[in-house]
Scaffold this active site. Sequence first.
Site, short mmCIF file in Angstrom:
data_model
loop_
_atom_site.label_atom_id
_atom_site.label_comp_id
_atom_site.label_asym_id
_atom_site.label_seq_id
_atom_site.Cartn_x
_atom_site.Cartn_y
_atom_site.Cartn_z
CB CYS A 9 -45.63 23.28 -25.66
SG CYS A 9 -46.52 22.70 -27.31
NE ARG A 15 -48.64 25.11 -23.83
CZ ARG A 15 -48.84 24.32 -22.71
NH1 ARG A 15 -48.61 24.75 -21.73
NH2 ARG A 15 -48.89 23.02 -22.87
CG ASP A 130 -52.36 23.58 -23.77
OD1 ASP A 130 -52.58 24.06 -24.91
OD2 ASP A 130 -52.25 22.22 -23.89
#
Length: 164
Positions: A9, A15, A130
């Site tokens: 990420c 994430r 996100d």
Amino acid sequence: MTYRICVICSGNICRSPMGEVILRHLLEEEGLGEQVTVDSAGTGGWHEGDGADPRTLTSLTTGGYDGSAHRARQWQREWYADRDLVLVADRGHERELRRGAPTDADREKVRLMREFDDDAVAAGTLEVDDPYYGDAAGFDRCRDEVEAAMRGVVEHVKEQLAAR
């Protein structure tokens, strides 16, 4: 031979740690922990050495996972050679990692996490948003999306290992 996966990420605090922790847990449950290595990284180095975001850790704990050992790091170009699969959270990561791949074979290793979730594919929602600027509910939604994707990744890995 060990099958090697890296989850990516932006900063490696939301994430991708979720992906790493959940995937490792699911692989262990399937008895594949000795055959598959999972790690994670960020496209940027802003958080290198930091633990996962506290909201990530809370969401993981709520889901039955332990992310407390995580430390953020930045993806390095030379790692392509050491990975069989590079799972990215969104299209921006996908573009960046494919653009930086040294070979066509390395470019093909880069896949969106949610490509492995049939429901996400059917809905056309292949990116994991996100949760960083959101609330706890956003982190839980992220965890649920990542978990569904990682269940599909486990099935993919089983096929890859059987083909070896």
